[in-house]
Design an enzyme around this catalytic site. Structure first.
Site, short mmCIF file in Angstrom:
data_model
loop_
_atom_site.label_atom_id
_atom_site.label_comp_id
_atom_site.label_asym_id
_atom_site.label_seq_id
_atom_site.Cartn_x
_atom_site.Cartn_y
_atom_site.Cartn_z
CE1 TYR A 163 -3.69 2.62 0.63
CE2 TYR A 163 -2.28 3.34 2.47
CZ TYR A 163 -3.35 3.50 1.69
OH TYR A 163 -4.06 4.67 1.63
CG ASP A 258 5.90 3.86 0.49
OD1 ASP A 258 6.17 4.46 1.41
OD2 ASP A 258 4.58 3.66 0.11
CE LYS A 286 2.15 4.69 8.13
NZ LYS A 286 1.15 4.63 8.49
#
Ligand SMILES: Cc1ncc(COP(=O)(O)O)c(C=O)c1O
Length: 446
Positions: A163, A258, A286
């Site tokens: 994702y 990523d 994050k």
């Protein structure tokens, strides 16, 4: 739909009642469902994957979340990754508070943004220049725009089960065979958009090689989670990431790691530091935002100099490099050192070993996969190396286990295909309590 405030059965396979959700959360959820789709601002928070009702949170501190009724939970969600230091670390709170007194947003450059870029570039040798954005979704979307702008090619490659945020061209599932054109994985994604995304099975080096042999000159970029967190934790097999970077380099495509989840999580320098690779572009988010909305994309100067105002690839943001988020980021980075990662590794190893031991007593088909402080209990025989493997999990059993953990004060990610996260704030006592709860919960979910 009314909130599920009473005991809920998990379907024909289940004879275990779902634990009673606290009445304050139940009432809030009923209100929320009237005004927010599914009662939430991000889908997985709705607890649908475990057929439950979400706990509404009133505050958080260290390793703990406190529900709306003040029940305390040991938290393994950590806001889905950012809270590496635990909740409300005093130095981060102080930095945020101090920054807010100087104004909340200027729409003009600040020294803090330069400092943050310098600090991240020192930690990530693959990054020569970077741009700050407000979410991981923006980071991956922008990195792919740079890759397409740089190569003049449209096709991108992603891996099933990874994702990368909710940009249209990343909400794509595999077509009917490996490396076929993708098909939309969400309503609202135009077929034509999805067709520019090719999907491959994770860890399938041969499929990747074959794709480059046949389509190499058309590929703009390959984007990958260098450890997957979004089908549960799936580590890369030796050679997979190395081959990916090599193939991109030799075919003029852009390699994109990523590391929104793995950045500053599996090591200060992310997974790329652990495997000694330098992708062309990297996305971080994050943890580096310290719990505030901040992410970055960056990489080789040649690529990043294509970004506006230097180059023709347009990308902008009103709140990009927001001074409060940057203050939280800098204060978080201040706390990262090798000793912290050694502590996290030791806690991760203890938890993994304890969970495996508990599982071995039950005879359940399940396995624990972990990289550093991110890990998943898969309710299927291991190893899980790609989405096809992950799909075999017994999600009903996971749901029962999740409910049994919650009833014992352990807040686990409310979906099988997610990573659980440890923080520096989890104590030995927290881990002991978690393992006792897990053993009882396994026994209940057999
Ligand atoms: C690997 C990865 N990339 C990108 C994203 C998207 O980040 P955000 O939710 O901040 O948009 C996520 C979110 O979970 C992620 O795990």
């Amino acid at each position: 739909m009314p909130a599920r405030a009473e005991c809920v059965s998990l379907g024909p396979d289940s004879d275990l009642p779902f634990p009673m959700i606290d009445s304050v959360s139940a009432a809030l959820f009923a209100r929320a469902e009237r005004v927010l789709p599914g009662g939430v601002n991000s889908p997985v928070r709705a607890f649908r994957a475990v057929q439950g009702t979400p706990v509404f949170i009133s505050r958080a501190s260290g390793a703990y979340l406190y529900g709306a009724d003040q029940t305390r939970y040991i938290d393994y969600v950590g806001s889905w990754g950012p809270m590496l230091l635990g909740h409300a670390p005093p130095n981060v709170v102080a930095a945020i508070t101090e920054a807010a007194t100087r104004g909340t947003s200027y729409g003009a450059p600040t020294e803090g943004e330069v400092l943050l870029a310098e600090r991240l570039i020192a930690l990530y040798p693959s990054i020569e220049k970077l741009r700050a954005v407000s979410s991981g979704t923006e980071a991956t979307m922008s990195a792919l725009r740079v890759a397409r702008g740089f190569t003049g090619r449209d096709l991108i490659v992603k891996f099933e089960g990874c994702y990368h945020g909710h940009a249209d061209f990343l909400l794509v599932k595999a077509g009917s065979g490996a490396a076929t054109f993708g098909v939309p994985d969400s309503a609202g994604v135009p077929r034509a958009t999805a067709e520019n995304t090719l999907t491959l099975p994770y860890n399938d080096t041969n499929a990747l090689r074959h794709l480059f042999e046949t389509r190499g000159k058309d590929l703009a970029a390959v984007i990958v989670e260098p450890v997957v967190g979004n089908m549960g934790v799936v580590p890369p097999e030796p050679g997979f990431l190395e081959t990916l970077v090599e193939l991109c380099t030799s075919h003029g495509a852009v390699s994109i790691f990523d590391e929104v989840m793995t950045g500053c999580r599996v090591a200060q320098g992310g997974m790329q530091a652990r495997v000694g690779l330098r992708p062309d572009l990297t996305c971080l988010g994050k943890i580096i935002g310290g719990g505030l909305p901040l992410a970055v994309y960056g990489g080789r100067r040649l690529l990043m100099d294509r970004v506006a105002p230097l180059g023709p690839v347009y990308q902008a943001g009103t709140l990009s490099g927001n001074p409060i988020a940057v203050a939280a980021a800098l204060a978080t980075l201040d706390r990262l050192d090798e000793a912290l990662y050694a502590r996290l590794e030791a806690k991760g190893a203890r938890l993994q070993h304890g969970l495996e031991l508990a599982l071995s007593k039950t005879g359940l088909d399940a396995c624990v996969q972990r990289v550093g402080s991110m890990f998943t209990v898969f309710f299927a025989k291991g190893p899980i190396r790609c989405w096809e493997d992950a799909k075999r999990c017994d999600v009903q059993r996971f749901a029962r286990w999740h409910g049994a953990m919650l009833a014992r004060g352990v807040y686990w990610p409310p979906a099988q295909f997610e990573a659980a996260f440890l923080s520096d704030a989890h104590s030995d006592d927290d881990l002991t309590k978690t393992l006792t709860a897990a053993e009882e919960a396994f026994a209940e979910s057999v």
